[in-house]
Motif scaffolding. Structure first.
Motif, PDB file in Angstrom:
ATOM      1  N   ILE A  63      -5.123   0.779  14.440  1.00 51.01           N
ATOM      2  CA  ILE A  63      -4.958   2.237  14.344  1.00 51.01           C
ATOM      3  C   ILE A  63      -5.801   2.937  15.403  1.00 51.01           C
ATOM      4  CG2 ILE A  63      -5.467   4.242  12.895  1.00 51.01           C
ATOM      5  CD1 ILE A  63      -4.741   2.423  10.472  1.00 51.01           C
ATOM      6  N   GLY A  64      -7.059   2.508  15.533  1.00 54.51           N
ATOM      7  CA  GLY A  64      -7.933   3.119  16.534  1.00 54.51           C
ATOM      8  C   GLY A  64      -7.415   2.933  17.941  1.00 54.51           C
ATOM      9  N   LEU A  65      -6.897   1.750  18.237  1.00 56.39           N
ATOM     10  CA  LEU A  65      -6.353   1.485  19.579  1.00 56.39           C
ATOM     11  C   LEU A  65      -5.145   2.367  19.871  1.00 56.39           C
ATOM     12  CD1 LEU A  65      -6.627  -2.389  19.999  1.00 56.39           C
ATOM     13  CD2 LEU A  65      -7.554  -0.639  21.541  1.00 56.39           C
ATOM     14  N   LEU A 111     -18.917  10.248   8.306  1.00 58.94           N
ATOM     15  CA  LEU A 111     -17.686  10.368   7.517  1.00 58.94           C
ATOM     16  C   LEU A 111     -17.021   9.008   7.330  1.00 58.94           C
ATOM     17  CD1 LEU A 111     -16.221  13.644   9.084  1.00 58.94           C
ATOM     18  CD2 LEU A 111     -17.195  13.373   6.787  1.00 58.94           C
ATOM     19  N   TYR A 112     -17.040   8.168   8.368  1.00 54.06           N
ATOM     20  CA  TYR A 112     -16.478   6.817   8.249  1.00 54.06           C
ATOM     21  C   TYR A 112     -17.219   6.010   7.184  1.00 54.06           C
ATOM     22  CZ  TYR A 112     -15.658   1.897   9.372  1.00 54.06           C
ATOM     23  OH  TYR A 112     -15.373   0.553   9.289  1.00 54.06           O
ATOM     24  N   THR A 113     -18.551   6.066   7.221  1.00 51.13           N
ATOM     25  CA  THR A 113     -19.357   5.308   6.264  1.00 51.13           C
ATOM     26  C   THR A 113     -19.070   5.746   4.833  1.00 51.13           C
ATOM     27  OG1 THR A 113     -21.111   5.045   7.915  1.00 51.13           O
ATOM     28  CG2 THR A 113     -21.703   4.652   5.627  1.00 51.13           C
ATOM     29  N   LEU A 114     -19.006   7.051   4.623  1.00 55.22           N
ATOM     30  CA  LEU A 114     -18.700   7.563   3.287  1.00 55.22           C
ATOM     31  C   LEU A 114     -17.261   7.247   2.887  1.00 55.22           C
ATOM     32  CD1 LEU A 114     -20.503  10.998   3.583  1.00 55.22           C
ATOM     33  CD2 LEU A 114     -21.134   9.142   2.035  1.00 55.22           C
ATOM     34  N   GLY A 115     -16.356   7.268   3.870  1.00 55.46           N
ATOM     35  CA  GLY A 115     -14.951   7.018   3.576  1.00 55.46           C
ATOM     36  C   GLY A 115     -14.645   5.590   3.182  1.00 55.46           C
ATOM     37  N   LEU A 116     -15.550   4.661   3.500  1.00 56.23           N
ATOM     38  CA  LEU A 116     -15.308   3.267   3.134  1.00 56.23           C
ATOM     39  C   LEU A 116     -15.177   3.077   1.624  1.00 56.23           C
ATOM     40  CD1 LEU A 116     -17.686   1.333   5.586  1.00 56.23           C
ATOM     41  CD2 LEU A 116     -15.182   1.284   5.559  1.00 56.23           C
ATOM     42  N   ARG A 117     -15.723   3.994   0.843  1.00 53.98           N
ATOM     43  CA  ARG A 117     -15.619   3.859  -0.616  1.00 53.98           C
ATOM     44  C   ARG A 117     -14.177   4.025  -1.090  1.00 53.98           C
ATOM     45  NH1 ARG A 117     -18.944   9.037  -2.764  1.00 53.98           N
ATOM     46  NH2 ARG A 117     -20.289   8.390  -1.040  1.00 53.98           N
ATOM     47  N   TRP A 118     -13.333   4.655  -0.272  1.00 55.24           N
ATOM     48  CA  TRP A 118     -11.940   4.891  -0.649  1.00 55.24           C
ATOM     49  C   TRP A 118     -10.967   3.902  -0.016  1.00 55.24           C
ATOM     50  CZ3 TRP A 118     -14.530   9.783   0.657  1.00 55.24           C
ATOM     51  CH2 TRP A 118     -14.914  10.489  -0.485  1.00 55.24           C
ATOM     52  N   ARG A 119     -11.496   2.868   0.636  1.00 47.90           N
ATOM     53  CA  ARG A 119     -10.581   1.882   1.225  1.00 47.90           C
ATOM     54  C   ARG A 119      -9.778   1.232   0.105  1.00 47.90           C
ATOM     55  NH1 ARG A 119     -15.319   0.093   0.301  1.00 47.90           N
ATOM     56  NH2 ARG A 119     -15.801  -2.044  -0.277  1.00 47.90           N
ATOM     57  N   PRO A 120      -8.543   0.853   0.373  1.00 47.85           N
ATOM     58  CA  PRO A 120      -7.682   0.310  -0.680  1.00 47.85           C
ATOM     59  C   PRO A 120      -8.263  -0.967  -1.285  1.00 47.85           C
ATOM     60  CG  PRO A 120      -6.390   0.907   1.251  1.00 47.85           C
ATOM     61  CD  PRO A 120      -7.838   1.018   1.651  1.00 47.85           C
ATOM     62  N   LEU A 143       0.846  -1.200   0.000  1.00 49.67           N
ATOM     63  CA  LEU A 143       0.000   0.000   0.000  1.00 49.67           C
ATOM     64  C   LEU A 143       0.877   1.245   0.000  1.00 49.67           C
ATOM     65  CD1 LEU A 143      -2.819  -0.925   2.574  1.00 49.67           C
ATOM     66  CD2 LEU A 143      -2.774  -1.289   0.101  1.00 49.67           C
ATOM     67  N   ASP A 144       0.475   2.250  -0.770  1.00 51.36           N
ATOM     68  CA  ASP A 144       1.254   3.483  -0.801  1.00 51.36           C
ATOM     69  C   ASP A 144       0.841   4.418   0.337  1.00 51.36           C
ATOM     70  OD1 ASP A 144      -1.132   4.769  -1.597  1.00 51.36           O
ATOM     71  OD2 ASP A 144      -0.669   4.487  -3.721  1.00 51.36           O
ATOM     72  N   CYS A 145       1.505   5.557   0.426  1.00 51.14           N
ATOM     73  CA  CYS A 145       1.258   6.489   1.534  1.00 51.14           C
ATOM     74  C   CYS A 145      -0.178   6.992   1.534  1.00 51.14           C
ATOM     75  CB  CYS A 145       2.231   7.673   1.442  1.00 51.14           C
ATOM     76  SG  CYS A 145       3.950   7.221   1.755  1.00 51.14           S
ATOM     77  N   ARG A 146      -0.732   7.245   0.350  1.00 51.21           N
ATOM     78  CA  ARG A 146      -2.109   7.735   0.276  1.00 51.21           C
ATOM     79  C   ARG A 146      -3.071   6.689   0.810  1.00 51.21           C
ATOM     80  NH1 ARG A 146      -6.221   6.768  -2.884  1.00 51.21           N
ATOM     81  NH2 ARG A 146      -7.857   8.352  -3.203  1.00 51.21           N
ATOM     82  N   GLN A 147      -2.861   5.427   0.478  1.00 58.22           N
ATOM     83  CA  GLN A 147      -3.751   4.365   0.939  1.00 58.22           C
ATOM     84  C   GLN A 147      -3.646   4.167   2.443  1.00 58.22           C
ATOM     85  OE1 GLN A 147      -2.194   1.460  -1.870  1.00 58.22           O
ATOM     86  NE2 GLN A 147      -4.160   1.417  -2.966  1.00 58.22           N
ATOM     87  N   TRP A 148      -2.440   4.283   2.994  1.00 56.58           N
ATOM     88  CA  TRP A 148      -2.300   4.183   4.448  1.00 56.58           C
ATOM     89  C   TRP A 148      -2.936   5.386   5.141  1.00 56.58           C
ATOM     90  CZ3 TRP A 148      -1.689   0.235   7.366  1.00 56.58           C
ATOM     91  CH2 TRP A 148      -0.980  -0.885   6.919  1.00 56.58           C
ATOM     92  N   LEU A 149      -2.903   6.536   4.472  1.00 56.38           N
ATOM     93  CA  LEU A 149      -3.564   7.719   5.035  1.00 56.38           C
ATOM     94  C   LEU A 149      -5.077   7.496   5.107  1.00 56.38           C
ATOM     95  CD1 LEU A 149      -3.442  10.614   6.050  1.00 56.38           C
ATOM     96  CD2 LEU A 149      -3.575  11.389   3.663  1.00 56.38           C
ATOM     97  N   VAL A 150      -5.647   6.847   4.080  1.00 57.70           N
ATOM     98  CA  VAL A 150      -7.070   6.513   4.105  1.00 57.70           C
ATOM     99  C   VAL A 150      -7.377   5.593   5.282  1.00 57.70           C
ATOM    100  CG1 VAL A 150      -8.909   5.277   2.879  1.00 57.70           C
ATOM    101  CG2 VAL A 150      -7.415   6.850   1.628  1.00 57.70           C
ATOM    102  N   LEU A 151      -6.528   4.570   5.489  1.00 58.03           N
ATOM    103  CA  LEU A 151      -6.733   3.656   6.619  1.00 58.03           C
ATOM    104  C   LEU A 151      -6.611   4.397   7.945  1.00 58.03           C
ATOM    105  CD1 LEU A 151      -4.881   0.364   5.572  1.00 58.03           C
ATOM    106  CD2 LEU A 151      -7.273   1.011   5.260  1.00 58.03           C
ATOM    107  N   LEU A 152      -5.669   5.331   8.024  1.00 51.30           N
ATOM    108  CA  LEU A 152      -5.494   6.109   9.257  1.00 51.30           C
ATOM    109  C   LEU A 152      -6.746   6.919   9.570  1.00 51.30           C
ATOM    110  CD1 LEU A 152      -3.658   7.176  11.538  1.00 51.30           C
ATOM    111  CD2 LEU A 152      -2.870   8.951   9.951  1.00 51.30           C
TER     112      LEU A 152
END
Length: 301
Positions: free
Chosen positions: A198-200, A174-183, A69-78
């Motif tokens: 990440i949450g922990l 925002l979480y629900t909408l953001g799921l569309r961008w998960r890697p 995963l690239d930096c952008r994808q890890w940022l999405v997960l973060l």
């Protein structure tokens, strides 16, 4: 991810959403009931540690899907981990320490509306059936919570707990909408394990500061049972089900099912507390189900 969906949970997404909301209805009750025994950040950390331990055996064989995963994808997960794991339930637990479960349920019902409003802001045009369906089901929520008496709603006033609940609503929308961008290509269980970790990491410093500031954790049997429930059902199973369902039906339809929470609260109260459903309960339930039916397209199948 699409290649993993059917093999993981070959179950209809609307059933998964219904079970998720059932688990979350119990979570609201438990969170309110544990407010004197477990501080909010400690409760959030306890539930997510348990959820992570439950997720890990299923995620470990698929950990390789996170590699590359690239930096952008890890940022999405973060961001997803911060919003869905770190923020939503923690903010709800803080809210429940200062407001009633009724107020929390009412404000939580704004999630489908917030999802559609934020989607509209970013250019997504909601279908008329979605808008009408959300409106009808939300009126059903208001009918149940107000006991069919508009005067109760007229007397509603926000307190500090309600403000925390509104923050929770925003984070979950925002979480629900953001799921569309998960890697793409990340296995669902590996995704959940990553988001939980990440949450922990975000929650732990707050929980330690909470205890260092004088908050007391009472490890009674009730507290342990409550944490176990929140970790197994709302956190582990609830997030597995919700993530999978939203991936199939989209954010607007997935979020709408949160309106079922007052329905389940009514049913659970009747079963476990012997409370007899009133006419306003039945009217509200019919309106909620009608709104969901209209929005999800059952009428066109």
């Amino acid at each position: 991810m699409s290649g993993h969906k059917r093999s993981v949970l070959p179950v209809h997404p609307y059933l998964l959403l219904t079970l998720t909301v059932l688990f979350w209805s119990g979570n609201m009750v438990v969170g309110r009931g544990l407010r004197e025994l477990v501080p909010p950040f400690s409760l959030a950390v306890g539930r997510w540690i348990l959820a992570f331990l439950l997720t890990l055996p299923f995620a470990w064989p698929h950990r390789w899907t996170l590699k590359g995963l690239d930096c952008r994808q890890w940022l999405v997960l973060l961001v997803l981990g911060a919003l869905g794991v770190g923020a939503y339930n923690t903010l709800a637990y803080i809210a429940l320490a200062h407001t009633s479960a009724t107020n929390a349920a009412l404000l939580n019902s704004f999630i489908p509306i917030a999802i559609i409003a934020i989607s509209w802001f970013f250019g997504h045009q909601a279908k008329k059936s979605e808008l009408v369906g959300v409106g009808i089901s939300f009126c059903g929520v208001l009918t149940i919570i107000s006991h069919g008496d508009p005067a109760i709603l007229a007397g509603f006033r926000l307190n500090v707990g309600d403000v925390w609940m509104l923050a929770a609503v925003l984070s979950w929308a925002l979480y629900t909408l953001g799921l569309r961008w998960r890697p793409p290509g990340v296995h669902p269980m590996a995704l959940l394990a990553a988001l939980t970790a990440i949450g922990l990491l975000i929650l732990l410093p707050f929980a330690l500061h909470e205890l260092a500031s004088g908050a007391v954790l009472h490890p009674t049997a009730t507290a342990i049972a409550g944490i176990a429930y929140t970790g197994i059902f709302p956190a582990f199973l609830g997030y597995v089900f919700y993530n999978r369902a939203v991936a199939e039906v989209g954010a607007a339809k997935g979020g709408l099912f949160i309106h079922l929470m007052p329905v389940f609260s009514t049913i659970l109260a009747a079963i476990f507390l012997g409370e007899v459903p009133q006419l306003y309960h039945l009217l509200g339930i019919v309106m909620i189900l009608a709104g969901i039916w209209l929005t999800t397209g059952f009428n066109r199948r």
